[in-house]
Design a protein around this motif. Structure first.
Motif, PDB file in Angstrom:
ATOM      1  N   MET A 292     -61.417 -50.699 -33.318  1.00  0.00           N
ATOM      2  CA  MET A 292     -60.534 -49.909 -34.168  1.00  0.00           C
ATOM      3  C   MET A 292     -61.257 -48.714 -34.776  1.00  0.00           C
ATOM      4  O   MET A 292     -60.694 -47.978 -35.585  1.00  0.00           O
ATOM      5  N   GLY A 293     -62.509 -48.531 -34.397  1.00  0.00           N
ATOM      6  CA  GLY A 293     -63.268 -47.400 -34.906  1.00  0.00           C
ATOM      7  C   GLY A 293     -63.442 -47.455 -36.414  1.00  0.00           C
ATOM      8  O   GLY A 293     -63.536 -48.521 -37.025  1.00  0.00           O
ATOM      9  N   ALA A 294     -63.452 -46.271 -37.026  1.00  0.00           N
ATOM     10  CA  ALA A 294     -63.681 -46.176 -38.466  1.00  0.00           C
ATOM     11  C   ALA A 294     -62.577 -46.832 -39.276  1.00  0.00           C
ATOM     12  O   ALA A 294     -62.795 -47.245 -40.420  1.00  0.00           O
ATOM     13  N   VAL A 295     -61.376 -46.947 -38.698  1.00  0.00           N
ATOM     14  CA  VAL A 295     -60.243 -47.538 -39.425  1.00  0.00           C
ATOM     15  C   VAL A 295     -60.565 -48.970 -39.841  1.00  0.00           C
ATOM     16  O   VAL A 295     -60.205 -49.414 -40.946  1.00  0.00           O
ATOM     17  N   ALA A 296     -61.255 -49.718 -38.984  1.00  0.00           N
ATOM     18  CA  ALA A 296     -61.606 -51.101 -39.309  1.00  0.00           C
ATOM     19  C   ALA A 296     -62.509 -51.151 -40.529  1.00  0.00           C
ATOM     20  O   ALA A 296     -62.348 -52.006 -41.416  1.00  0.00           O
ATOM     21  N   GLY A 297     -63.463 -50.237 -40.603  1.00  0.00           N
ATOM     22  CA  GLY A 297     -64.365 -50.191 -41.744  1.00  0.00           C
ATOM     23  C   GLY A 297     -63.654 -49.802 -43.025  1.00  0.00           C
ATOM     24  O   GLY A 297     -63.902 -50.381 -44.094  1.00  0.00           O
ATOM     25  N   ILE A 298     -62.763 -48.815 -42.933  1.00  0.00           N
ATOM     26  CA  ILE A 298     -62.007 -48.373 -44.110  1.00  0.00           C
ATOM     27  C   ILE A 298     -61.112 -49.492 -44.612  1.00  0.00           C
ATOM     28  O   ILE A 298     -61.055 -49.773 -45.815  1.00  0.00           O
TER      29      ILE A 298
ATOM     30  N   PHE B 184     -68.761 -47.554 -43.541  1.00  0.00           N
ATOM     31  CA  PHE B 184     -67.547 -47.335 -44.333  1.00  0.00           C
ATOM     32  C   PHE B 184     -67.167 -48.603 -45.107  1.00  0.00           C
ATOM     33  O   PHE B 184     -66.790 -48.539 -46.276  1.00  0.00           O
ATOM     34  N   ALA B 185     -67.247 -49.745 -44.435  1.00  0.00           N
ATOM     35  CA  ALA B 185     -66.898 -51.009 -45.093  1.00  0.00           C
ATOM     36  C   ALA B 185     -67.785 -51.247 -46.311  1.00  0.00           C
ATOM     37  O   ALA B 185     -67.304 -51.620 -47.389  1.00  0.00           O
ATOM     38  N   ILE B 186     -69.073 -51.006 -46.148  1.00  0.00           N
ATOM     39  CA  ILE B 186     -70.027 -51.227 -47.246  1.00  0.00           C
ATOM     40  C   ILE B 186     -69.828 -50.211 -48.355  1.00  0.00           C
ATOM     41  O   ILE B 186     -69.757 -50.557 -49.540  1.00  0.00           O
ATOM     42  N   SER B 187     -69.731 -48.930 -47.995  1.00  0.00           N
ATOM     43  CA  SER B 187     -69.689 -47.873 -49.013  1.00  0.00           C
ATOM     44  C   SER B 187     -68.374 -47.882 -49.789  1.00  0.00           C
ATOM     45  O   SER B 187     -68.365 -47.618 -50.998  1.00  0.00           O
ATOM     46  N   ILE B 188     -67.259 -48.192 -49.135  1.00  0.00           N
ATOM     47  CA  ILE B 188     -65.971 -48.231 -49.842  1.00  0.00           C
ATOM     48  C   ILE B 188     -65.926 -49.426 -50.788  1.00  0.00           C
ATOM     49  O   ILE B 188     -65.477 -49.310 -51.937  1.00  0.00           O
ATOM     50  N   ALA B 189     -66.401 -50.575 -50.322  1.00  0.00           N
ATOM     51  CA  ALA B 189     -66.465 -51.742 -51.206  1.00  0.00           C
ATOM     52  C   ALA B 189     -67.363 -51.443 -52.401  1.00  0.00           C
ATOM     53  O   ALA B 189     -67.036 -51.784 -53.546  1.00  0.00           O
TER      54      ALA B 189
END
Length: 509
Positions: free
Chosen positions: A134-140, A76-81
């Motif tokens: 924090m699960g997916a929230v950390a990545g978002i 999520f962190a990579i794809s949102i960025a």
């Protein structure tokens, strides 16, 4: 920030989330096959699966596929960025991972320092770091912060003496600093935030089957905006979709526990997954397609038939519904509202019937792998619900189209050639050139991206968009999200369309 800009940001966020979700869906198919082929009932039916080498290969495929689901926050962190970056997307993607890992390490240092009580926080080993989970929230959160920093600083310039650290390189530097600070702050605020998220999940759960209906209704109703991706991602990857033995999110819970626990244990979570889509994707929409075809005048049936066959096949086989939905969405809005209500009923009825089928698709592939091949899924009940859906959709669509005299105009007519010699010298790909022209020309296009079924284009002026020309290229629908953002729906063929358009734009720059 005005309403259009907020909608545009949310739409882009939804598109960005589709990249990891698509990867999860693909990995899920292999995980499902592996799980099914290791079942004693299947091995008894197919004895060769019991061979130690075959069993090893099947187990290896399952284990490798399962690893993907432990990487959701990082993905999520990579794809949102990547998705929200306006330019230099590869730099943003790199910074997305650096930022996420920096956050993990920073939070870990605080957790281990003893300066904060961690009794009310979940601590786990993530990518080799013992830190707050924090699960997916950390990545978002990381993806959003990194994208914002990247867009602000990727062109920054410094004096010659330190010019080396400007531009793209400065993005990574500022991301490390900011995410280190975020890592120090989040352990203090995550407890209350986590409790609020869990409370929302409990409220939805306490709503019982009505909550499932609302989810299914919104999941369809948001299709035109593309925001359904956000709704799905929240339920699939965060505690709003449920928590089981420390695993958060309906999709995560299902894929990490399939074959490990009794299927009935997974039922409260699969009600937000693929099972609720089968009645309208496999039965309802194909029946609607038949009704549309039968109400089409004879002189137009041949061209409409080709369009409908492709659209129905996409829905039936793979669960991609936009091609058929966009065929009637704008010319018959009441039918789309009816379809959204039926979507809610579909999710609710399948849940009430005790069906336990996960993953994200909704087409025949998912039904076979996650239903037919999984003992205890109660997949046959989907058919009992789906057959009435087919009749309801068929007669409702046939009645409405007949009463209103509506006819779907085929979009597979001969392409309108661009007669500009200067443009034709750029490329022979007439379809891509027509799409560019339909979007207002090269100078009107800021950026082009795509999700699973549509082009998502940032433009300078939406009034320059030529909808009739876009439809002549095969577009099934055009949605002007705002004055600066447009969606053009092409269905399953979107990848080749996007590649062609990006190539033409690159050649013109």
């Amino acid at each position: 920030m005005n309403k259009n800009k907020i909608l545009s940001i949310l739409s882009n966020l939804g598109r960005s989330l589709m990249m990891p979700i698509a990867a999860l869906s693909a990995a899920g198919i292999f995980l499902g096959l592996s799980s099914a082929l290791k079942r004693p009932e299947i091995i008894e039916l197919l004895p060769f699966l019991g061979n130690e080498y075959v069993f090893y290969a099947v187990s290896m495929i399952g284990s490798v596929s399962g690893v993907v689901f432990t990487l959701i926050p990082a993905l999520f962190a990579i794809s949102i960025a990547l998705g929200l970056a306006k330019t230099d997307k590869e730099t943003a993607a790199f910074a997305g991972f650096v930022g996420y890992y920096t956050f993990l390490v920073s939070a870990s240092i605080l957790v281990k320092s003893g300066f904060i009580a961690v009794d009310n926080l979940r601590v786990a080993s993530i990518l080799g770091v013992e830190t707050i989970d924090m699960g997916a929230v950390a990545g978002i959160l990381t993806g959003l912060i990194v994208a914002s920093l990247h867009n602000k600083y990727h062109n920054i310039k410094f004096p010659d003496a330190i010019a080396f650290y400007g531009g793209k390189r400065f993005v990574t530097i500022v991301v490390i600093v900011v995410m280190a600070l975020v890592g120090q702050i989040m352990p203090f605020v995550w407890g209350p935030v986590s409790n609020a998220i869990n409370l929302l999940g409990e409220l939805i759960t306490s709503a019982g089957q009505f909550g499932v209906f609302i989810f299914g209704f919104l999941e369809r109703l948001l299709i035109p905006t593309g925001l359904h991706h956000i709704l799905n991602s929240v339920f699939r990857t965060t505690s709003i979709g449920g928590v089981l033995d420390g695993v958060e999110g309906a999709l995560n819970i299902f894929l990490q526990n399939i074959g490990q626990v009794d299927m009935s244990v997974l039922a409260p979570y699969t009600r937000f997954l693929a099972q609720g889509k089968f009645p309208f994707m496999i039965f309802g929409l194909p029946a609607a397609g038949l009704a549309i075809y039968q109400t089409t005048p004879e002189d137009k049936k041949s061209r409409v038939k080709a369009l409908l066959i492709a659209a129905v096949a996409a829905s039936f086989v793979s669960g991609i519904t936009e091609p058929i939905e966009f065929a009637f969405m704008f010319i018959a809005p009441p039918l789309f509202l009816f379809h959204s209500i039926m979507g809610g009923l579909s999710f609710m009825l399948v849940s009430m019937a005790g069906v336990v089928i996960g993953n994200t698709g909704g087409g025949l592939i998912d039904l076979v792998i996650w239903g037919v091949m999984q003992p205890g899924s109660n997949w046959f009940r989907v058919i009992l619900i789906g057959i009435p859906f087919a009749f309801i959709y068929y007669y409702t669509f046939k009645w409405y189209f007949t009463k209103k005299g509506i006819v779907i105009e085929s979009t597979d007519e001969e392409l309108e050639y661009i007669d500009s010699p200067e443009v034709n010298e750029i490329s022979s790909d007439t379809k891509s050139l027509n799409i560019v022209k339909g979007l207002g020309g090269f100078d009107n296009i800021v950026s082009v991206d795509n999700c699973i079924s549509r082009l998502r284009v940032d433009i300078n002026d939406s009034s320059l968009v030529d909808e009739s020309l876009l439809k002549s290229t095969g577009a099934m629908g055009i949605i002007k999200q705002s004055d600066k953002h447009v969606h053009v729906v092409y269905g399953p063929a979107i990848e080749s369309v996007a590649i062609g358009v990006k190539k033409i734009i690159k050649e013109n720059n």
